[in-house]
Design an enzyme around this catalytic site. Structure first.
Site, mmCIF file in Angstrom:
data_model
loop_
_atom_site.group_PDB
_atom_site.id
_atom_site.type_symbol
_atom_site.label_atom_id
_atom_site.label_comp_id
_atom_site.label_asym_id
_atom_site.label_seq_id
_atom_site.Cartn_x
_atom_site.Cartn_y
_atom_site.Cartn_z
ATOM 1 N N CYS A 128 41.712 36.908 34.239
ATOM 2 C CA CYS A 128 40.693 37.820 34.793
ATOM 3 C C CYS A 128 39.934 37.233 35.979
ATOM 4 O O CYS A 128 39.737 37.897 36.993
ATOM 5 C CB CYS A 128 39.718 38.248 33.706
ATOM 6 S SG CYS A 128 39.267 36.942 32.557
ATOM 7 N N HIS A 247 32.868 39.850 35.073
ATOM 8 C CA HIS A 247 32.759 38.486 35.572
ATOM 9 C C HIS A 247 32.192 38.531 36.997
ATOM 10 O O HIS A 247 32.553 39.403 37.793
ATOM 11 C CB HIS A 247 34.128 37.809 35.647
ATOM 12 C CG HIS A 247 34.713 37.443 34.301
ATOM 13 N ND1 HIS A 247 34.035 37.582 33.108
ATOM 14 C CD2 HIS A 247 35.936 36.935 33.993
ATOM 15 C CE1 HIS A 247 34.820 37.150 32.116
ATOM 16 N NE2 HIS A 247 35.978 36.775 32.620
HETATM 17 C C1 11C Z 1 37.716 34.210 29.669
HETATM 18 N N1 11C Z 1 39.414 34.255 31.402
HETATM 19 O O1 11C Z 1 36.916 34.916 30.311
HETATM 20 C C2 11C Z 1 39.190 34.185 29.988
HETATM 21 C C3 11C Z 1 39.879 35.261 29.201
HETATM 22 O O2 11C Z 1 44.147 33.588 30.348
HETATM 23 O O3 11C Z 1 44.047 35.713 29.967
HETATM 24 C C4 11C Z 1 41.326 35.512 29.565
HETATM 25 C C5 11C Z 1 42.232 34.361 29.230
HETATM 26 C C6 11C Z 1 43.566 34.564 29.887
HETATM 27 O O4 11C Z 1 37.391 33.513 28.729
#
Ligand code: 11C
Ligand code: A2P
Length: 341
Positions: A128, A247
């Site tokens: 993400c 995010h």
């Molecule tokens: C988080 N980016 O916000 C991570 C979630 O490799 O698909 C997604 C983890 C991934 O913790």
């Protein structure tokens, strides 16, 4: 032509959004299979007004499937993606299992849809925090990307529904003057836990031997692969904040030439699915609550470094479960369909 779909992990936070995104984007779905673990077999979910029963996944689940969207974790992807491909399905995998495999395209459709042409059955959906960074950086690549310094502000939903519930529980417990019963931050299945409510934790996912977290190294390695710039310098710090959805990222990019904020804004305004929200006079800038439940990426606070005219700073936001996961996966399916017709 219409396509037979399957969603593995249909009951999860991303899986449910895969269903709603397929609905919202009017994808030509002939039929759809909802797959999860045996725990949720028999549960019913609605797709386009029709109730559909969730089935426990098995290799033969994919026998009559054209496109399978996976979001059930890396272990399930490793187990079932080869079985699905063997049975003729194309897998769009949201887990980290295959992202760095040389023969697997890692795709943000606005940036590198061309990479889909080389697929051998599995296509990976990036992490993400990488996806929204890519949408912004791609619009500026003609200025020559040299070095990207990025600090993230990541919503707890990136850790799954458990983490959303845990943060809300912490807030309730805080107001009641009690200790929270749910302790899952910064990593669900670890011994060390810290409060997340009214706090900020400089750790997303586990630490690796080089002192960076796994999330930080995903930002480095996935960016290089998607942009096809194997030597791009990326300096990441990934931080978890007590936000539920969306995010945010503070980014400083050094280019091989001087770039003005005006020139950057002009390119960003023309970029697909990137919305420039940048007017300090009216307090206009992106923030996670603005991006919630949308498929776009938002950028603002675009300004030049005070000492270096080659460097620009900006702030990028997107819904981590939509553009950061489900929405991007469905866009990949659409791009595949467009290329087949
Ligand atoms: C988080 N980016 O916000 C991570 C979630 O490799 O698909 C997604 C983890 C991934 O913790
Ligand atoms: P289930 O609901 O049956 O456990 P989240 O990321 O929100 O925790 O969701 C994870 C999704 O992945 C859920 O739909 C979950 O199903 C599914 N899942 C997790 N592990 C497996 C597995 N080994 N086989 C099939 N589905 C799985």
């Amino acid at each position: 032509e219409r396509y037979r779909f399957a969603v593995l992990g249909a009951t999860g936070a991303v899986g449910r959004r895969m269903l709603s995104t397929l609905e919202r984007r009017n994808v030509p779905v002939e039929d759809i299979k909802l797959l999860a673990s045996p725990r949720s077999a028999g549960q019913r979910l609605t797709f386009r007004g029709q109730e559909i029963e969730v089935e426990a996944v098995a290799p033969d689940s994919f026998a009559d499937v054209d496109i399978a969207l996976f979001s059930a974790g890396a272990a399930a992807s490793e187990q079932y993606a080869p079985e699905a491909v063997k049975r003729g399905a194309i897998v769009i995998d949201n887990s980290s299992a295959y992202r760095m495999h040389a023969e697997v395209p890692l795709v943000v459709p606005e940036v590198n849809a061309h990479a889909l042409d080389a697929h051998k059955g599995i296509i990976a959906n990036p992490n993400c925090s990488t996806i929204q960074l890519m949408v912004a950086l791609h619009s500026l690549r003609e200025f020559g990307l040299e070095h990207v310094v990025i600090s993230t502000y990541q919503a707890v939903s990136g850790m799954g529904q458990t983490a959303v519930d845990a943060l809300l529980d912490e807030v309730d417990a805080f107001r009641a003057g009690e200790a929270s019963k749910q302790t899952v931050f910064p990593v669900v299945k670890q011994d060390t836990h810290y409060p997340m409510a009214f706090n900020v934790l400089p750790q997303c996912d586990i630490f690796l031997d080089n002192g960076y977290t796994k999330e930080e190294m995903k930002l480095v390695n996935e960016s290089r692969k998607i942009l096809e710039l194997p030597d791009l310098r990326v300096s990441p710090t990934a931080v978890r904040v007590p936000v539920l959805y969306g995010h945010a990222e503070s980014v400083a990019v050094r280019f091989t030439q001087p770039v003005t904020p005006e020139a950057a804004r002009e390119r960003m305004r023309k970029a697909e699915n990137l919305i420039v929200v940048d007017d300090p006079a009216t307090y206009a800038y992106p923030h996670p609550r603005m991006a919630e439940d949308t498929g776009e990426t938002y950028v603002g606070r675009i300004r030049q470094d005070l000492g270096d005219p080659h460097t620009l700073l900006f702030f990028v936001v997107a819904d981590n479960l939509l553009k950061g996961a489900a929405w991007n996966a469905v866009q990949i399916a659409e791009a595949l369909i467009a290329r087949a017709n």
